[in-house]
Design a protein around this motif. Structure first.
Motif, PDB file in Angstrom:
ATOM      1  N   ILE A  43       0.841  -1.204   0.000  1.00 61.81           N
ATOM      2  CA  ILE A  43       0.000   0.000   0.000  1.00 61.81           C
ATOM      3  C   ILE A  43       0.873   1.250   0.000  1.00 61.81           C
ATOM      4  CG2 ILE A  43      -1.683   1.314   1.367  1.00 61.81           C
ATOM      5  CD1 ILE A  43      -2.787  -1.508   2.266  1.00 61.81           C
ATOM      6  N   HIS A  44       1.958   1.218   0.737  1.00 61.26           N
ATOM      7  CA  HIS A  44       2.916   2.335   0.733  1.00 61.26           C
ATOM      8  C   HIS A  44       3.439   2.607  -0.677  1.00 61.26           C
ATOM      9  CE1 HIS A  44       6.508   4.660   1.568  1.00 61.26           C
ATOM     10  NE2 HIS A  44       7.233   3.721   1.019  1.00 61.26           N
ATOM     11  N   SER A  45       3.694   1.566  -1.429  1.00 56.14           N
ATOM     12  CA  SER A  45       4.338   1.749  -2.743  1.00 56.14           C
ATOM     13  C   SER A  45       3.341   2.121  -3.842  1.00 56.14           C
ATOM     14  CB  SER A  45       5.118   0.498  -3.142  1.00 56.14           C
ATOM     15  OG  SER A  45       4.221  -0.498  -3.589  1.00 56.14           O
ATOM     16  N   THR A  46       2.054   2.026  -3.552  1.00 57.29           N
ATOM     17  CA  THR A  46       1.030   2.295  -4.567  1.00 57.29           C
ATOM     18  C   THR A  46       0.023   3.355  -4.131  1.00 57.29           C
ATOM     19  OG1 THR A  46      -0.333   0.552  -3.598  1.00 57.29           O
ATOM     20  CG2 THR A  46       1.072  -0.066  -5.465  1.00 57.29           C
ATOM     21  N   ALA A  47      -0.028   3.652  -2.838  1.00 54.79           N
ATOM     22  CA  ALA A  47      -1.085   4.496  -2.260  1.00 54.79           C
ATOM     23  C   ALA A  47      -2.464   3.951  -2.633  1.00 54.79           C
ATOM     24  CB  ALA A  47      -0.926   5.962  -2.691  1.00 54.79           C
ATOM     25  N   ASP A  48      -2.573   2.646  -2.721  1.00 51.59           N
ATOM     26  CA  ASP A  48      -3.822   2.017  -3.160  1.00 51.59           C
ATOM     27  C   ASP A  48      -4.254   0.985  -2.125  1.00 51.59           C
ATOM     28  OD1 ASP A  48      -5.908   0.767  -4.435  1.00 51.59           O
ATOM     29  OD2 ASP A  48      -4.846   0.485  -6.335  1.00 51.59           O
ATOM     30  N   SER A 192       6.452  -2.409  -8.957  1.00 54.75           N
ATOM     31  CA  SER A 192       6.558  -1.801  -7.627  1.00 54.75           C
ATOM     32  C   SER A 192       5.923  -2.698  -6.575  1.00 54.75           C
ATOM     33  CB  SER A 192       5.857  -0.440  -7.607  1.00 54.75           C
ATOM     34  OG  SER A 192       6.359   0.391  -8.623  1.00 54.75           O
TER      35      SER A 192
END
Lengths: 211, 211
Positions: A43-48, A192
């Motif tokens: 989630i950190h690497s995608t903001a998703d 990512s």
């Protein structure tokens, strides 16, 4: 609510601040602490936050991968973007060899993509490696067809190709194998995401190793 | 409904098949054909249709970037994953020099991150470059503070850092500058997104150049 993993000196302070935001916003989930460490980094690497609902872990996948990383097993990636995404954390931890399938291919085998050919070459050479696939569904499919028959099994298959063609099929095939796996359901994934899963495993392995 | 861009020999057949799925599923949008070519490649690289609502283009940004790519202007990226994501398409088209800010930094300047320091060094050397930022909001902020004052302006700033800390602020700052820009609003973005934007621009520039 799961216990949150402790801050790690392997993570930049900004990464830890980012993790704290995710901890506040993620809401209820069913991850155990190690699974949550992986989900949080994705989630950190995608903001998703949708990845919260897409990640799947086979029984024992994380502990097996941690042990394999600690004994410096090779990490086979499908494409060089995944390599770039993990190279720094690998260098700070166990210095596992990183092998890029698409570069190992030489010429493509008849009827196969370059990444698929390279993946099969890597699998012949490193059948017990950790495989991280962020792009090429053909490479994931080839691995799923070859590996379950063999005596030596991969330590982990990370099935996170992204896209609209053959991706759902490749992930469904992986789900039906007995291979130790971390999978991203649906069309999402990518370099990512695959890199974030490997990096989270490296941090878990290093923290356990150091404690 | 916008005209869909023609298939390009620069794209793998699987990419074109993927684009066809996106064309069928995207629904109504307000992109012109060049903007749509960029949006479609971003969606292809993430399988995330939310980017349809997040992309912003300043007036003339695409045509300026196309002209700059055609005259082989350098492309400055924040991190090496973005470099990996564009290297193949750059090699197939205009062979623009690619400069990675974090590698150009040497030691970090006092109170600045390594990527921020590297970005400022690159900007001093290549003030008219195309800047593609997929990770480091500090690098984007530094560029937004330095570049608008200068005589020579960047050909394009791609503002696509991802994450939870300083990302919204950096993008809001970019939006307020007169810099020629393609921006991803919100927290989303990343190396794959920044690379997809550059690759779409390279295809547009190459198709125009060849026709």
């Amino acid at each position: 609510m799961s216990l949150e993993p402790s801050p790690s000196p392997l993570n930049h302070p900004i990464v830890e601040q980012s993790f704290a935001v995710i901890d506040r916003e993620i809401g209820p989930h069913r991850f155990d602490p190690a699974e949550y460490a992986i989900a949080r980094r994705v989630i950190h690497s995608t903001a998703d936050f949708e990845f919260k609902d897409l990640l799947r872990f086979s029984e024992g996948a994380i502990s097996g991968a941690i042990a394999a990383l600690q004994r410096q097993i090779p990490i086979v990636v499908d494409v060089s973007m995944v390599r770039q995404g993990i190279a720094t954390m690998v260098a700070k931890t166990f210095c596992n060899p990183i092998v890029t399938a698409v570069e190992a291919a030489g010429a493509a085998l008849p009827g196969k993509t370059l990444t698929e050919t390279g993946m099969l070459r890597c699998w012949e050479q490193y059948p017990d490696a950790i495989y991280a696939i962020g792009n090429a569904p053909t490479a994931l499919l080839a691995l799923c067809q070859a590996a379950p028959m063999a005596t030596v099994q991969p330590a982990l298959v990370i099935g996170a190709p992204v896209g609209f063609i053959s991706v759902l099929e490749a992930k469904a095939t992986l789900a039906q194998t007995p291979l130790s796996q971390i999978r991203v359901e649906g069309r999402k994934g990518g370099s990512s995401v695959a890199a974030a899963i490997v990096n989270a495993l490296l941090v878990l392995a290093w923290e356990e190793h150091g404690s």
